[in-house]
Design an enzyme around this catalytic site. Structure first.
Site, PDB file in Angstrom:
ATOM      1  N   LYS A  14       0.830  -1.346  -0.006  1.00  0.00           N
ATOM      2  CA  LYS A  14      -0.062  -0.220   0.054  1.00  0.00           C
ATOM      3  C   LYS A  14       1.058   1.204   0.002  1.00  0.00           C
ATOM      4  CE  LYS A  14       0.996   1.090   4.231  1.00  0.00           C
ATOM      5  NZ  LYS A  14       1.695   2.504   5.122  1.00  0.00           N
ATOM      6  N   ASP A 137      -2.142  -1.467  10.313  1.00  0.00           N
ATOM      7  CA  ASP A 137      -2.447  -1.663   8.822  1.00  0.00           C
ATOM      8  C   ASP A 137      -3.174  -2.683   8.315  1.00  0.00           C
ATOM      9  OD1 ASP A 137      -1.319   0.940   8.364  1.00  0.00           O
ATOM     10  OD2 ASP A 137       0.674  -0.050   7.674  1.00  0.00           O
TER      11      ASP A 137
END
Length: 280
Positions: A14, A137
């Protein structure tokens, strides 16, 4: 128990398209807002039922295979919460995402293991709660969203529709942990202007990403400043550090332009890891 014996998953990286740190919370974590986008860059994860306990093998990186590795920890905690005594799994991890770079590689690997175990060892396990306990995350990767505004510690997710983005990633090879980056935080920031930011991304304007962690990491790791300067010198837009760093990124007008810029940067800075990628 599922009849399948193996599951293969892509553990995507990401990038944080800006990161606001709003306040320090009573639990010791920080209240954040960040626009997270999934990238095509990914590790490969294979999980299969085998033997007993959890056995992890890693290709492409020198990583521990015990509970210091989030993938192992994810498997052990899932099996414990599932009450799957006597069930063993073998996890094969092929690393492509740079380590401790702010790209979420470890968290994505853990989420991939949890997704695989939901298929191999079905049970009433709250994987979102388990994922958040593993790392801030992990919920984003478990949600399997192309992009989302993450609030709180990162667990409150609002899906966001983004245009396709071509990116150049440049990692100077200096590992920075999230704990170190937050300790070096210089100041809190205002809330993320999500609507304005998305409109700039759609129009191709300079997005002006703000990462609250960037100033502190740059001060402690001057090479990150060199990476940012090199990306800007390529004429790319939206140059910023991703997450807790030290990987930095920039937006290119198209995938071909990203590949060309990455090739030039890699040739000029052979000690860096430079990649062209895209949102996925």
């Amino acid at each position: 128990m599922s009849g399948r014996v193996a599951v293969e998953e892509q553990a995507h990286a990401k990038v944080n398209l800006g990161l606001s740190v709003l306040a320090r919370r009573g639990d010791g974590y920080h209240e954040i807002e960040t626009l997270m986008a999934r990238l095509s860059l990914a590790d490969e994860v294979r999980v299969e039922r085998a033997g007993s306990g959890v056995l992890l093998s890693v290709e492409g990186a020198d990583l521990p295979s015990d509970e210091r590795n989030l993938a192992t920890r994810a498997a052990l905690r899932y099996l414990a919460e599932a009450g799957a005594e006597g069930v063993g799994v073998a996890v094969r991890l092929r690393k492509r995402i740079p380590l401790a770079a702010g790209l979420g590689g470890g968290s994505s690997d853990a989420a991939a293991v949890l997704r695989a175990l939901r298929v191999l060892v079905p049970a009433k396990v709250d994987v979102q709660r388990l994922g958040l306990a593993l790392g801030s995350d992990v919920p984003f990767f478990l949600a399997d969203l192309p992009a989302a505004l993450a609030r709180g510690r990162g667990e409150r997710l609002q899906p966001v529709a983004l245009p396709p983005l071509a990116l150049v990633l440049a990692y100077p090879g200096e590992a920075v942990s999230a704990a170190e980056a937050y300790r070096a935080l210089q100041s809190f920031t205002s809330r993320m202007p999500l609507d304005a930011l998305v409109e700039k991304l759609r129009s191709g304007a300079e997005p002006g990403f703000v990462n609250a962690l960037q100033p502190g990491v740059v001060r402690a790791h001057p090479q990150v400043r060199e990476v940012i300067k090199a990306l800007r010198a390529e004429g790319l837009r939206g140059v910023a550090m991703s997450g807790s760093g030290s990987c930095c990124f920039a937006l290119a007008p198209a995938e071909a332009a990203a590949q060309e810029a990455a090739a030039r940067l890699a040739a000029a800075h052979p000690s860096w890891t430079v990649l062209a990628t895209r949102t996925a």
